[in-house]
Design an enzyme around this catalytic site. Structure first.
Site, short mmCIF file in Angstrom:
data_model
loop_
_atom_site.label_atom_id
_atom_site.label_comp_id
_atom_site.label_asym_id
_atom_site.label_seq_id
_atom_site.Cartn_x
_atom_site.Cartn_y
_atom_site.Cartn_z
N GLU A 139 -4.61 5.87 -3.12
CA GLU A 139 -3.49 5.49 -2.08
C GLU A 139 -2.21 6.79 -2.07
O GLU A 139 -1.72 6.96 -1.22
CB GLU A 139 -2.79 4.22 -2.57
N PHE B 169 -4.47 -4.12 0.67
CA PHE B 169 -3.74 -5.13 0.16
C PHE B 169 -2.21 -4.34 0.03
O PHE B 169 -2.27 -3.33 -0.69
CB PHE B 169 -4.16 -5.88 -0.88
N ASP C 204 -0.52 -5.06 -2.39
CA ASP C 204 -0.48 -4.79 -3.89
C ASP C 204 -0.76 -3.42 -4.34
O ASP C 204 -0.21 -2.88 -5.29
CB ASP C 204 -1.33 -5.92 -4.73
N PHE C 205 -1.49 -3.04 -3.59
CA PHE C 205 -2.10 -1.62 -3.85
C PHE C 205 -1.26 -0.34 -3.57
O PHE C 205 -1.41 0.71 -4.11
CB PHE C 205 -3.65 -1.25 -3.05
N HIS D 148 -3.57 -9.34 -5.32
CA HIS D 148 -4.15 -9.32 -3.86
C HIS D 148 -3.05 -10.48 -3.09
O HIS D 148 -3.27 -10.84 -1.98
CB HIS D 148 -5.38 -9.78 -3.53
#
Length: 672
Positions: free
Chosen positions: A411, A434, A436-437, A478
């Site tokens: 990412e 997601f 979260d990532f 997630h």
């Protein structure tokens, strides 16, 4: 005609110079290219001791790398230097008074006092400066090179890092992306022996950093970084090859840092014998002696060159010193955090279709791809698979894999690549699989994208799509709704729609906006919420909340899934006549609509799905207290999720989410 010598090679101290086909003019250009930054540095060290500049990172002894690489590139090719690469800036002929103004925090500087040293870029000279976090600029180079490759421009991008920076994850992520996509990037490592005070023996355990290229399936070279002819000739040869056949190459330049990491650090940690050995390899002294021995230059010419450069330095220093200090303007500072955006409101033709939230996002993205031929989608599994939520399903058949690009799982480098696309004039949408990532891409978002316009006027034309939220039994990694990570960061815009109509219109605006936008899409709404959405392209403004329901009992302010919870619960209490405000965008925030509502109702409850502490509800509450205190008939209520990570099991998740607590707080506030 090439200038020839009676010797094709010359051993001098530790140097072996190969003239090759270089003519006298080029040989002198390389000499002057190193002489000017050396003389500027010597002057800056004096000014540093006099307290006339605040800090200095010396590149003395490393000039051959910056000068050789820059002179091997064409003027229209981007180069991304570090803080010891003064030779990059002088080789690109940046006016010295602007460099001096930059270091003194003057208006003529490229950051107008907002950043120091070489932390700036200039599109005019195709130089993109570093940030102190080092790693992201490697991914930025990937994005710049990708834009060139997509436009079929035969160009090379060169990016610098130090041997210490090669330990960062961004280094490996950027090399991997460049390898997978065959991007024309020269990754230039200046291996100068120390990362601040830490020697290379404590930083990595391979013999040569160039060996790391094998793991990524790319070429590498080891180059004597103190030999200007070797640097220029080899890099020039590689540039020509890469322009013909685009591919990344890792270059390790062996050199040494003759002064401290920065001047205040000193060099006491460096063994004296090592310092003396490298002093004999001084790239400028050795090359100058070589030119004298071969009668390419005379001592009289050298003295004249030095006199001319000295005069240029002094004249430009005077210009910089004579420039007045920057006038502080709060209005100007706030205005330049974001690039100015002239919002264009596009009305729909009212051809409506009742579709799901997920379809509205997909439709907006597809129509924006049609509108902008240089809009690139980046993300994991977004191509043929269509993304894990199928937002981009069918896009590759329509737009091709060059524009809808599967990325490796990295990412940070993907966000940096998007930044590089923006620098090179393209638009990018990054899909976080997601929300979260995003934590693994956090650094380039908050330290590069968010700050780049304020620092030196470069926009970050990037939208990061953030599938978020709980209620779907996906557990701690997630299910987060992490908008508060970004609403705190000046320079970012944060959008969080609750309905399909808003999702499409606001996404279109986000893509039009040249500033970085975090676009939150609640997963729980994707396939559960339907709405009438125009089939054609339209836009909605940022910073304008939606008043969904009107009443005089109290004001409910919320966003995302909270909107649907609030509306559902209010149906159970017909006596509670509430204003329900859907914020839609959190940055910019429509605080005026909230104030007007509170002044009417006298009561306020703010609902967020995020955990309570440090969230948007706290700021709204504080702003209302500061501006509408005299209108309040009751304490403000804030409702959020439990102060724990979000759990997986249905009962635990229901207990975590704030829906039931909101109902209790709502009735209490109504009765107050």
């Amino acid at each position: 005609m090439a200038f020839s010598l009676h010797l094709t090679q010359l051993n001098f101290y530790f140097m072996r110079y190969h003239i090759g086909g270089l003519d006298k003019q080029k040989l002198l250009e390389l000499y002057l290219g190193m002489l000017k930054p050396r003389m500027i540095e010597e002057k800056m060290l004096i000014l540093l001791r006099q307290g006339k500049i605040s800090k200095w990172f010396s590149g003395i002894g490393q000039e051959a790398i910056a000068v050789g690489v820059t002179q091997a590139l064409n003027d229209e090719e981007y180069i991304l230097p570090m803080h010891r690469n003064l030779g990059v800036f002088t080789s690109r002929n940046i006016p010295l008074h602007r460099l001096f103004g930059q270091w003194q925090g003057k208006k003529s500087g490229f950051t107008q006092g907002r950043d120091r040293s070489f932390h700036f870029g200039t599109q005019e000279h195709k130089i993109i400066g570093m940030i102190s976090h080092l790693g992201p600029q490697l991914g930025v180079a990937d994005g710049i090179a990708l834009a060139d490759m997509l436009r079929r421009k035969k160009r090379v991008t060169a990016v610098f890092t130090g041997e210490g920076g090669t330990s960062e994850g961004d280094f490996h992520e950027a090399l991997n992306i460049a390898s997978v996509w065959n991007l024309p990037v020269l990754f230039c490592i200046e291996n100068n022996g120390y990362g601040l005070s830490t020697p290379t023996s404590e930083q990595y355990n391979c013999k040569h950093l160039a060996d790391r290229a094998k793991g990524y399936g790319i070429e590498s070279r080891i180059i004597d970084g103190n030999n200007i002819l070797e640097v220029f000739s080899k890099v020039n040869e590689l540039c020509k090859a890469v322009r013909k056949r685009p591919r990344p190459i890792l270059l390790e330049f062996k050199t040494f840092r003759m002064r401290g990491h920065e001047e205040a650090s000193g060099t006491k940690y460096v063994p004296e014998k090592l310092m003396k050995r490298w002093a004999k390899k001084d790239p400028l002294v050795n090359y100058e002696t070589f030119l004298l021995d071969e009668k390419i230059i005379s001592r009289e010419e050298i003295e004249q060159f030095k006199a001319d450069i000295s005069e240029e330095i002094n004249l430009n220093l005077k210009t910089a010193f004579d420039e007045p200090l920057i006038e502080v303007s709060e209005t100007k500072e706030l205005k330049e955090v974001y690039q100015e955006f002239d919002y264009l409101h596009i009305e729909s033709k009212n051809n409506l279709d009742n579709i799901r939230f997920v379809d509205a996002v997909s439709q907006g993205l597809e129509q924006s791809m049609e509108r902008y031929n240089e809009l690139i989608i980046l993300g994991q599994d977004v191509a043929d698979y269509g993304g894990v939520f199928k937002i981009t399903e069918g896009f590759t058949s329509k737009f091709g894999k060059s524009r809808v690009r599967n990325t490796p799982i990295c990412e940070s480098a993907v966000v940096s690549t998007a930044m590089g696309l923006a620098i090179n004039g393209m638009k990018a949408v990054v899909e976080m699989q997601f929300a979260d990532f995003v934590s693994t891409g956090f650094n380039p978002i908050v330290n590069y994208l968010a700050k780049v316009h304020y620092r030196w006027g470069q926009n970050a034309d990037v939208v990061v799509r953030m599938p978020c939220g709980g209620g779907v039994g996906a557990g701690p990694f997630h299910s987060q709704t992490n908008e508060a990570w970004f609403t705190k960061t000046p320079g970012l815009k944060v959008v969080y729609p609750a309905f399909p109509y808003d999702a499409k219109g606001l996404l279109n605006t986000a893509i039009n906006d040249p500033n970085p936008v975090l676009f939150f899409e609640h997963k729980g709404l994707y396939r559960s919420v339907y709405g009438d959405v125009p089939t054609d392209y339209y836009t909605l403004p940022f910073g304008k909340a939606s008043l969904l329901k009107e009443g005089d009992s109290l004001s409910v302010v919320t966003y995302g899934a909270g909107v649907h919870w609030a509306m559902e619960i209010l149906e159970k209490y017909p006596d509670i006549h509430a204003d329900v405000i859907d914020l839609r965008t959190l940055q910019p925030l429509d605080i005026e609509t909230i104030f007007v509502s509170v002044q009417k109702t006298g009561k306020l409850i703010v609902l967020q799905e995020d955990t309570l502490f440090g969230g948007i509800a706290s700021d709204i509450s504080a702003m209302v207290m500061e501006n509408c205190f005299e209108y309040l008939d009751a304490p403000i209520k804030r409702v959020g999720s439990l102060e724990t990570p979000i759990p997986f099991e249905k009962g635990l998740e229901q207990n975590y989410l704030p829906k039931e607590r909101f109902e209790i707080a709502l009735t209490e506030l109504f009765k107050y």
